[in-house]
Design an enzyme around this catalytic site. Structure first.
Site, PDB file in Angstrom:
ATOM      1  CG  LEU A   1      -5.993  13.580   5.309  1.00  0.00           C
ATOM      2  CD1 LEU A   1      -6.043  14.942   4.617  1.00  0.00           C
ATOM      3  CD2 LEU A   1      -5.784  12.494   4.276  1.00  0.00           C
TER       4      LEU A   1
ATOM      5  NE  ARG B   1     -16.623  13.948   9.194  1.00  0.00           N
ATOM      6  CZ  ARG B   1     -15.499  13.697   8.560  1.00  0.00           C
ATOM      7  NH1 ARG B   1     -14.999  12.476   8.587  1.00  0.00           N
ATOM      8  NH2 ARG B   1     -14.875  14.636   7.919  1.00  0.00           N
TER       9      ARG B   1
ATOM     10  CG  HIS C   1     -16.370   9.373   4.832  1.00  0.00           C
ATOM     11  ND1 HIS C   1     -15.933   9.736   3.588  1.00  0.00           N
ATOM     12  CD2 HIS C   1     -15.653  10.100   5.722  1.00  0.00           C
ATOM     13  CE1 HIS C   1     -14.977  10.660   3.729  1.00  0.00           C
ATOM     14  NE2 HIS C   1     -14.785  10.890   5.004  1.00  0.00           N
TER      15      HIS C   1
ATOM     16  CG  HIS D   1     -18.788  12.627   5.360  1.00  0.00           C
ATOM     17  ND1 HIS D   1     -19.526  13.727   4.997  1.00  0.00           N
ATOM     18  CD2 HIS D   1     -17.571  13.083   5.691  1.00  0.00           C
ATOM     19  CE1 HIS D   1     -18.762  14.803   5.114  1.00  0.00           C
ATOM     20  NE2 HIS D   1     -17.573  14.444   5.528  1.00  0.00           N
TER      21      HIS D   1
ATOM     22  N   GLY E   1       1.308   4.306   3.638  1.00  0.00           N
ATOM     23  CA  GLY E   1       2.333   3.448   3.056  1.00  0.00           C
ATOM     24  C   GLY E   1       3.452   4.223   2.379  1.00  0.00           C
TER      25      GLY E   1
ATOM     26  N   GLY F   1      -0.645   4.551  -0.157  1.00  0.00           N
ATOM     27  CA  GLY F   1      -1.436   5.751   0.120  1.00  0.00           C
ATOM     28  C   GLY F   1      -0.626   6.611   1.082  1.00  0.00           C
TER      29      GLY F   1
ATOM     30  N   GLY G   1       0.842  -1.192   0.000  1.00  0.00           N
ATOM     31  CA  GLY G   1       0.000   0.000   0.000  1.00  0.00           C
ATOM     32  C   GLY G   1       0.874   1.237   0.000  1.00  0.00           C
TER      33      GLY G   1
ATOM     34  CB  SER H   1     -15.588  19.682   1.687  1.00  0.00           C
ATOM     35  OG  SER H   1     -15.010  20.063   2.911  1.00  0.00           O
TER      36      SER H   1
HETATM   37  C1  LIG Z   1     -13.927  11.468  -0.174  1.00  0.00           C
HETATM   38  C2  LIG Z   1     -13.066  11.406   1.051  1.00  0.00           C
HETATM   39  C3  LIG Z   1     -12.630  12.561   1.664  1.00  0.00           C
HETATM   40  C4  LIG Z   1     -11.828  12.503   2.801  1.00  0.00           C
HETATM   41  N1  LIG Z   1     -11.423  13.666   3.367  1.00  0.00           N
HETATM   42  C5  LIG Z   1     -10.619  13.626   4.447  1.00  0.00           C
HETATM   43  C6  LIG Z   1     -10.144  14.821   5.036  1.00  0.00           C
HETATM   44  O1  LIG Z   1     -10.462  15.928   4.589  1.00  0.00           O
HETATM   45  N2  LIG Z   1      -9.319  14.740   6.101  1.00  0.00           N
HETATM   46  C7  LIG Z   1      -8.934  13.539   6.613  1.00  0.00           C
HETATM   47  O2  LIG Z   1      -8.160  13.529   7.565  1.00  0.00           O
HETATM   48  N3  LIG Z   1      -9.354  12.376   6.064  1.00  0.00           N
HETATM   49  C8  LIG Z   1     -10.194  12.390   5.001  1.00  0.00           C
HETATM   50  N4  LIG Z   1     -10.631  11.207   4.459  1.00  0.00           N
HETATM   51  C9  LIG Z   1     -10.123   9.936   4.971  1.00  0.00           C
HETATM   52  C10 LIG Z   1      -8.717   9.674   4.444  1.00  0.00           C
HETATM   53  O3  LIG Z   1      -8.604  10.129   3.126  1.00  0.00           O
HETATM   54  C11 LIG Z   1      -8.335   8.200   4.480  1.00  0.00           C
HETATM   55  O4  LIG Z   1      -8.680   7.638   5.678  1.00  0.00           O
HETATM   56  C12 LIG Z   1      -6.823   8.038   4.319  1.00  0.00           C
HETATM   57  O5  LIG Z   1      -6.370   8.750   3.219  1.00  0.00           O
HETATM   58  C13 LIG Z   1      -6.431   6.581   4.210  1.00  0.00           C
HETATM   59  O6  LIG Z   1      -5.050   6.496   3.902  1.00  0.00           O
HETATM   60  P1  LIG Z   1      -4.288   5.118   3.874  1.00  0.00           P
HETATM   61  O7  LIG Z   1      -2.908   5.421   3.462  1.00  0.00           O
HETATM   62  O8  LIG Z   1      -4.496   4.419   5.155  1.00  0.00           O
HETATM   63  O9  LIG Z   1      -5.037   4.232   2.772  1.00  0.00           O
HETATM   64  P2  LIG Z   1      -5.313   4.451   1.191  1.00  0.00           P
HETATM   65  O10 LIG Z   1      -5.078   5.828   0.746  1.00  0.00           O
HETATM   66  O11 LIG Z   1      -6.643   3.839   0.953  1.00  0.00           O
HETATM   67  O12 LIG Z   1      -4.207   3.577   0.501  1.00  0.00           O
HETATM   68  C14 LIG Z   1      -4.282   2.202   0.398  1.00  0.00           C
HETATM   69  C15 LIG Z   1      -3.117   1.719  -0.428  1.00  0.00           C
HETATM   70  O13 LIG Z   1      -3.038   0.319  -0.323  1.00  0.00           O
HETATM   71  C16 LIG Z   1      -2.966  -0.283  -1.581  1.00  0.00           C
HETATM   72  N5  LIG Z   1      -3.557  -1.602  -1.428  1.00  0.00           N
HETATM   73  C17 LIG Z   1      -4.687  -1.949  -0.763  1.00  0.00           C
HETATM   74  N6  LIG Z   1      -4.857  -3.274  -0.797  1.00  0.00           N
HETATM   75  C18 LIG Z   1      -3.814  -3.788  -1.472  1.00  0.00           C
HETATM   76  C19 LIG Z   1      -3.430  -5.099  -1.840  1.00  0.00           C
HETATM   77  N7  LIG Z   1      -4.149  -6.157  -1.492  1.00  0.00           N
HETATM   78  N8  LIG Z   1      -2.297  -5.257  -2.563  1.00  0.00           N
HETATM   79  C20 LIG Z   1      -1.549  -4.179  -2.921  1.00  0.00           C
HETATM   80  N9  LIG Z   1      -1.863  -2.917  -2.593  1.00  0.00           N
HETATM   81  C21 LIG Z   1      -2.986  -2.729  -1.882  1.00  0.00           C
HETATM   82  C22 LIG Z   1      -3.654   0.682  -2.523  1.00  0.00           C
HETATM   83  O14 LIG Z   1      -3.181   0.496  -3.828  1.00  0.00           O
HETATM   84  C23 LIG Z   1      -3.204   2.016  -1.913  1.00  0.00           C
HETATM   85  O15 LIG Z   1      -1.923   2.320  -2.386  1.00  0.00           O
HETATM   86  C24 LIG Z   1     -11.454  11.258   3.329  1.00  0.00           C
HETATM   87  C25 LIG Z   1     -11.900  10.099   2.716  1.00  0.00           C
HETATM   88  C26 LIG Z   1     -12.742  10.168   1.617  1.00  0.00           C
HETATM   89  C27 LIG Z   1     -13.297   8.911   1.050  1.00  0.00           C
END
Ligand SMILES: Cc1cc2nc3c(=O)[nH]c(=O)nc-3n(C[C@H](O)[C@H](O)[C@H](O)COP(=O)(O)OP(=O)(O)OC[C@H]3O[C@@H](n4cnc5c(N)ncnc54)[C@H](O)[C@@H]3O)c2cc1C
Ligand code: FES
Lengths: 253, 640
Positions: free
Chosen positions: B443, B332, B403, B268, B47, B44, B42, B286
């Protein structure tokens, strides 16, 4: 509404590639373009034909994963709009819609409408960053950044890396993408120390993959984020400077 | 396997814990770091920040993502902003207040020590991102601007227009790209992890499928980090990106990692309501819109009049009415449930009666259209693009949508799961948000985990393995798992049923949304627990996946993800049924105050429920981690 589709199919059972015709009937004008394709795929599956493969993820115009050539236009007829944000109400009943992948030597087709855009990452890997290891940063308010500079930087940073600029360019040039990254970082004080090095390194790699820019400006029109070609002018200026400055550094005046 | 849930929370005063812990845990000497290999799944926010930082420290890193590039991930869609305790606006914020707000916002169901550390490192995240060139919003003096966000009474949210997630992810992506360019990280894109591989009780590596050509391969390392995001897509329709799924976490769960608080999910309040059957996802508007928009419905049920034809006196501004002090800014979960009740009373608006109004008329009158446009222009445009309605003239229609998932893999203070050598960071773990996450805190947590926590805590585990080699991928533990993955893939193709994967996913989503969504009841959950296995059975017998396994095949990718969602859905319902209280996003209709608010039961449920996999068709078994509150006094949340 009913529409006819001419869709590029390539790879797997379709070999080197050709257009196939499908019809999409009874589509709601409220449906998005990709939802229309979802429906077609459900019908194909029901009929025993492999669904059309296309890239998409966020479906809200921010991740840059989607990207289709629709009637010869990257992301279709609506300006400032990524494929996933396009709605069927922008098309007319009975229309034939031609759907192709991005066409560019730097973006080989993987299957159907999916292309490999990793050349963009190769450009960023050589200079599209500010070298600051985790933990080494000073307090965020130590260096004020003029609001206009931050805004202009943000305008460039809005690039979603979809590749529409390359697909739109008669030369398949990668200038707008590269210039957007350069503009984003080089407009900020934090980006100054590596500015010329960044321009040089990114342009050199860009030229290995992409064609040359001859100022058609098609990229600006196609960009779903409306990124201005002014950033290309800045990149070019810095690239020229980098030739001089870096030679100076190397003692080769 | 006997399971001991040791949270490893350090002793001492909460303000010193993280410092003391870093001093006490073992370090890996800089010149030895290159002898260790770490897999990060991952890329994101969590990661990418972890992979980049580990590589900067000198570890050998291999990173995996199913996306086509690490510049993309669900994180990119975050709009509103990121919290930090900088107190730049001088409005009384502090580490302690951010800690307190987060514990309270989470309805007292999170681990105090983790949350305190999160608040402590929050400031460094802003420093780091700014140094990387994240173009945060600034005031006219060139200093960083802040805004307030749902559930907080101070302005502590940093933002980059409506694209904060995008800009933070690009910052982390660029840091990672730099390490890739330097040869310190080996990247695998379009590569999906399908199994964790264990040897002698320790994580030994992963098995992946190359999504372009179906090649199944093994990768081994000294430690494995899962940063694979949340599972809101179990509901089918959610604000998450289409590909978000639970597979990585779920496969780890099936290997023994505990799934903590799976029923804590967040709905949300401000999303655009669905417009038809084929809707593929829901778009978030938002939450910042609630700063200037007023939420209302008609006082009359089944009112067929257009919004602007309903006179002021016949409108019910229900949030302002019920929660006079927080009004339209109520948290929320509170405002989502209020909207749900309006719809239940047949007061829903729009063609499908599935929304409530968010009205800017009053703000436009008071502040002028230009000010509103400057604040929300891009959001208004997005709304109009989707609905073909102009929110400057008619009120927006909004409705709550799944959400975020607070639940996730159980981790200790070091972010390690109960499986030695297997870590979980970001939304994939359960650690910091308790039963409800505050806006702009995901975030913060993802980047805290990735930049500032995991890169240090992982050394404590690795120190034992100096000068050992990772298990070779020729070891039977790998080849057996590869075989199992290949068999599972073939099975989906061989079923040759009649219904598509998406059809099953949509049906599962409906069951989950009506029974384990915004409001849950024992009878609904029991119903879901009988319907889910039946649907899963049908899926196994009747799913139709066309094409080949050695080719790009999106239906095949989805089949595996949906199969895992079925199993997750069961444990979510089981957890929801077991938790006989209401807390944050988990609202049991049997447990509410006279005023219809969530009623916690601190005597019986002040614990983390961590579920153990017992095999297909077997009920999961619950383990408890008691929660102690020494620094925050438990109270019934009130936003009146
Ligand atoms: C529309 C929206 C708006 C938001 N706004 C906000 C905000 O304003 N402020 C805030 O704090 N939070 C916000 N959030 C929440 C926040 O964006 C997420 O909780 C956060 O970005 C998650 O980050 P992460 O790195 O944990 O996961 P993700 O960004 O989901 O990354 C997951 C990663 O894992 C990889 N992956 C997953 N499974 C596998 C697998 N089996 N094999 C290989 N790769 C895999 C994917 O390719 C990706 O790279 C929002 C969420 C949404 C949906
Ligand atoms: S799917 Fe993300 S931009 Fe279109």
């Amino acid at each position: 509404m009913d529409v006819k589709l001419r869709v590029w199919r390539q790879g797997g059972a379709f070999g080197a590639g050709s257009f196939k015709e499908y019809s999409a009937a009874g589509i709601s004008p409220e449906a998005s373009f990709l939802e229309m394709l979802d429906i077609v795929n459900e019908e194909l599956t029901a009929a025993g034909e492999e669904p059309i493969v296309f890239d998409h993820d966020c479906r809200e115009g921010i991740c840059g994963t989607c990207g289709l050539m629709i009637n010869g236009q990257p992301h279709g007829p609506q300006q400032g709009t990524a494929t996933c944000q396009l709605h069927m109400r922008k098309f007319s009943d009975g229309e034939t819609i031609v759907i192709e992948p991005w066409r560019a030597a730097a973006f080989p087709v993987i299957k159907d409408l999916v292309v490999d855009r990793s050349a963009f990452d190769r450009i960023v890997e050589v200079g599209g960053f500010i070298s600051v290891a985790t933990g080494a940063a000073p307090d965020a308010n130590l260096i004020p950044v003029p609001r206009d500079a931050a805004e202009a930087s943000m305008d460039a940073a809005a690039c979603i890396g979809c590749g529409a600029c390359v697909a739109a360019c008669p030369n398949s040039a990668g200038q707008l993408f590269t210039a957007a990254k350069h503009g984003h970082l080089s407009l900020l004080p934090q980006g100054q120390p590596e500015r010329l090095q960044r321009a040089q390194a990114m342009v050199d790699v860009m030229e290995k993959f992409f064609g040359s820019c001859t100022n058609h400006a098609e990229c600006e029109t196609a960009c779903p984020k409306g990124i201005s070609i002014d950033y290309i002018a800045q990149l070019n200026k810095d690239y020229v400077k980098s030739q001089v400055a870096n030679r100076n550094l190397a003692g080769q005046k | 396997m006997t399971i001991t849930l040791d949270s490893k929370v350090p002793s001492g005063d909460i303000a010193d814990m993280w410092d003391n812990h870093r001093f006490n845990i073992r370090l890996v000497n800089p010149s030895n770091k290159r002898k260790y290999k770490i897999i990060v799944v991952g890329t994101g926010l969590a990661g990418a920040s972890a992979a980049a930082t580990l590589a900067e420290l000198g570890y050998e890193v291999e990173a995996f993502t199913y996306h086509d590039t690490t510049r993309r991930a669900h994180s990119i869609a975050a709009q509103g902003g990121i919290n930090a305790a900088k107190n730049y606006p001088n409005d009384g914020d502090s580490i302690h207040r951010l800690f307190y707000d987060t514990v309270k916002g989470g309805d007292y169901r999170s681990r105090e020590a983790n949350v305190y550390r999160l608040a402590q490192v929050s400031n460094e995240i802003i420093d780091q991102a700014t140094a990387q060139g994240v173009p945060f919003a600034r005031d006219y003096g060139g200093l960083l601007d802040n805004r307030s966000f749902g559930g907080a009474q101070v302005s502590r949210t940093f933002y980059a227009r409506g694209q904060t997630g995008q800009q933070l992810l690009l910052g982390a992506y660029q840091a990672l790209a730099r390490q890739v360019g330097l040869g310190n990280v080996k990247l695998h894109v379009r590569s999906e992890m399908l199994e964790v591989v264990m040897k002698d009780g320790h994580a030994a590596g992963i098995v992946t499928r190359d999504l372009t050509n179906g090649t199944i391969s093994s990768h081994s390392a000294h430690a494995v980090v899962l940063a694979t995001g949340g599972y809101s897509n179990v509901y089918y329709l959610s604000t998450n990106a289409m590909a978000c799924n639970v597979t990585a976490a779920w496969r780890a769960h099936r290997k023994g990692a505990l799934m903590a608080n799976p029923c804590y999910t967040q709905i949300h309040p401000t999303c655009i309501p669905a417009s038809d059957e084929f809707q593929s996802k829901l778009t978030l508007m938002s939450e910042s819109l609630r700063n200037d928009g007023r939420i209302w419905v008609s006082k009359t049920a089944d009112d067929a009049r257009a919004a602007n034809d309903i006179p002021e006196a016949e409108r019910d501004y229900y949030l302002e009415r019920i929660y006079p002090s927080f009004g339209n800014l109520a948290p929320r979960d509170v405002s989502s449930r209020a909207a749900m009740r309006m719809i239940e009373q047949e007061k829903g608006v729009g063609p499908l009666h599935n929304g409530v109004y968010l009205d800017f008329a009053e703000s436009i009158n008071r502040l002028g259209k230009d000010t509103i446009e400057a604040r929300y222009g891009n959001l208004f445009e997005m709304y109009e693009r989707i609905t073909d309605e102009n929110p400057y003239q008619v009120p927006m229609r909004i409705y709550p949508a799944p959400h975020y998932t607070m639940g996730g893999l159980w981790v200790d203070y070091n972010l390690m799961t109960n499986l030695p050598g297997l870590y979980a960071i970001g939304e994939a773990n359960f650690s910091d948000h308790g039963a409800n996450r505050l806006g702009a805190s995901a975030l913060m947590q993802g980047l805290a985990d990735g930049y500032f926590v995991l890169p240090y805590t992982i050394g404590d585990y690795l120190a034992d393995y100096l000068n050992t080699e990772p298990v070779p991928t020729s070891d039977p533990v790998f080849t057996e798992v590869e075989q199992a993955v290949a068999d599972r893939t073939r099975k989906f193709l061989a079923t040759k049923g009649t219904r598509s994967v998406d059809w099953f996913h949509r049906e599962l989503g409906k069951i989950m949304l009506s029974n384990c969504g915004m409001a849950r009841s024992a009878s609904g959950l029991e119903k879901a627990l009988s319907e889910i296995p039946a649907l899963k059975d049908e899926f196994e017998k009747d799913v139709r996946v066309l094409g080949e396994s050695d080719d790009m095949n999106q239906a095949l990718e989805n089949a595996g993800r949906v199969a895992d969602f079925f199993e997750l859905a069961e444990v979510m319902c089981r957890d929801a049924l077991d938790r006989k209280e209401s807390a944050g996003g988990h609202f049991r209709v049997e447990h509410q105050t006279d005023e219809g608010e969530a009623q916690r039961d601190d005597v019986n449920y002040s614990h983390v429920s961590a579920w153990e996999w017992k095999g297909p068709g077997q009920a999961a078994v619950k383990h408890k981690e008691p929660l102690e509150f020494k620094y925050v006094k438990l109270a019934q949340r009130s936003y009146k």
